[in-house]
Design a protein around this motif. Sequence first.
Motif, short mmCIF file in Angstrom:
data_model
loop_
_atom_site.label_atom_id
_atom_site.label_comp_id
_atom_site.label_asym_id
_atom_site.label_seq_id
_atom_site.Cartn_x
_atom_site.Cartn_y
_atom_site.Cartn_z
N UNK A 173 0.84 -1.20 0.00
CA UNK A 173 0.00 0.00 0.00
C UNK A 173 0.87 1.25 0.00
N UNK A 174 1.95 1.19 0.77
CA UNK A 174 2.85 2.34 0.87
C UNK A 174 3.57 2.60 -0.44
N UNK A 175 4.03 1.53 -1.10
CA UNK A 175 4.73 1.69 -2.38
C UNK A 175 3.88 2.48 -3.38
N UNK A 176 2.57 2.27 -3.35
CA UNK A 176 1.69 2.98 -4.30
C UNK A 176 1.28 4.35 -3.76
N UNK A 177 0.85 4.37 -2.50
CA UNK A 177 0.24 5.59 -1.96
C UNK A 177 1.25 6.71 -1.75
N UNK A 178 2.46 6.38 -1.31
CA UNK A 178 3.42 7.44 -0.97
C UNK A 178 3.76 8.32 -2.18
N UNK A 179 4.19 7.77 -3.33
CA UNK A 179 4.48 8.65 -4.46
C UNK A 179 3.23 9.27 -5.06
N UNK A 180 2.11 8.52 -5.06
CA UNK A 180 0.87 9.08 -5.62
C UNK A 180 0.41 10.29 -4.81
N UNK A 181 0.43 10.17 -3.50
CA UNK A 181 0.02 11.29 -2.65
C UNK A 181 1.04 12.43 -2.69
N UNK A 182 2.32 12.09 -2.69
CA UNK A 182 3.34 13.14 -2.76
C UNK A 182 3.16 13.99 -4.00
N UNK A 183 2.74 13.36 -5.10
CA UNK A 183 2.56 14.07 -6.37
C UNK A 183 1.32 14.96 -6.36
N UNK A 184 0.40 14.71 -5.40
CA UNK A 184 -0.80 15.54 -5.31
C UNK A 184 -2.08 14.86 -5.78
N UNK A 185 -1.99 13.57 -6.08
CA UNK A 185 -3.19 12.84 -6.50
C UNK A 185 -4.09 12.54 -5.31
N UNK A 186 -5.34 12.20 -5.61
CA UNK A 186 -6.23 11.59 -4.63
C UNK A 186 -6.30 10.10 -4.94
N UNK A 187 -6.41 9.29 -3.89
CA UNK A 187 -6.18 7.85 -4.02
C UNK A 187 -7.35 7.05 -3.50
N UNK A 188 -7.65 5.97 -4.22
CA UNK A 188 -8.57 4.93 -3.74
C UNK A 188 -7.73 3.67 -3.57
N UNK A 189 -7.61 3.21 -2.35
CA UNK A 189 -6.81 2.03 -2.03
C UNK A 189 -7.73 0.84 -1.84
#
Length: 497
Positions: A173-189
Amino acid sequence: MELTHQEWVERAKAIEFPRHAVIDGQNVDAVSGKTFDTINPATGEVLTRLPACDAADVDKAVQAARRSFEDRRWSGKSPAERKSVLLRLSALILENQAELALLDSLDMGKLVRDAATIDVPVAAAIFQWYGEAIDKIYDEIAPTGSSDLAMVRREALGVVAAVVPWNFPLDMATWKCAPALAMGNSVILKPAEQSPLSALRLAELAREAGLPDGVLNVVTGYGETAGKAIGLHPDIDCIAFTGSTEVGKYFLEYSGQSNMKQVWLECGGKSPNLVFADCDDLDKAAEMAAFGIFFNQGEVCTANSRLLLEKSIADEFLERLVEKAKGFSPGNPLDPASAMGAIVDEGQTARIMSYIDHGRATCTLLHGGNRQTVSGKGCFVEPTIFSDVAPDNRLAVEEIFGPVLAVTTFESEDEAITIANDTIYGLAASVWTSNLSRAHRVSSKLRAGTVSVNTVDALSPMTPFGGFKQSGIGRDLSLHAFDKFSALKTTWIKLKG
């Protein structure tokens, strides 16, 4: 973190397990009211019941994520502001180290010792790394003539869906969420139905760290319902998936059937471990060969599940390897003295045992081969080694995802490379040699995303992770992960005067 078996047991008794999905910052039930059980594979005990989300819930999560992206409550923050939140989240992960470790251990059977000393610190480190990285990513000015200004900017994609597996629930979960959130995206996990607990706790910690509502939503449920709905949803901009090659292909189909959303895949592997006669430390190579297949019960996409031995050292090496394997006997995942935990569920256990049955009929069983229980309960499989495995045997071809090692011998470097590359996968490989030229030569010829020399499964947030062929598309980790969660925009200005 050093706790005794009894201390881990007592902490496990005190955990309040989640009972809801998280959408728009709220704990919610499934629209349908349906639930599913989350089961401890070491005991068969039901830990909690969670919402069995489907298309209606996915749509609610997408709407929440889209609102949060469009109103710029997160995407509009400066990189430094996003960095601050992610660093706070990293600290909170470490502050809740024992709880997160227990959630993953109880949920999918991994050793709590490994979860506490490897998985949780790695998750914190990855949020820290991407938090630190995001305000150091610069945009570009293209080298146009003096009468033009062409700016190239990296922008967030929008709504990103992360669909992650059960073998490393928090870390994936971290591998995906960390860069996605850092970039400014909103995420559905969407965590695997076998291991959703740490993802739900991560969402709580993210909110505590200051992540706005709607920016990280966690949808629990089955792949064929919630996962499929994510794949087909027309307002998701990107899917980042880790899991089997079979399911990865489904997401490619779903993208084509819907809005051509970007699909980034980290899929299966059948990683070869090549040991040459000029390896100057066979004992270390045998130790790491055992670790490379038996760590996390072999439930690792990069597991070194094919051992290729130069024939002249095969007998000596296998003697050492069997001795090392004896140190990986399964035990209670909450006991720090245990060397291997439980298999994730009954279905995966039966699958592994079917491969072992095939191995008994076609190869030479050197060690293990039995299902076990601990205190009369649970899904446990002995570390298992088969030799005399033909390169086209199912044990050498198909991803087992369990503690089963297939051993094949070779007589020349070219033969070793041919056998190693004769696979639909290309995720990882290892090479053991004291010859520097051979190390470079063989590594360059292996079709694998990561080649580890004189070690196994080397990775870091600093280096890209992913594979060739049917092991996937794109890379996790490193700065290259930002490529998956962003798009380049050119703004060309014609200057006057």
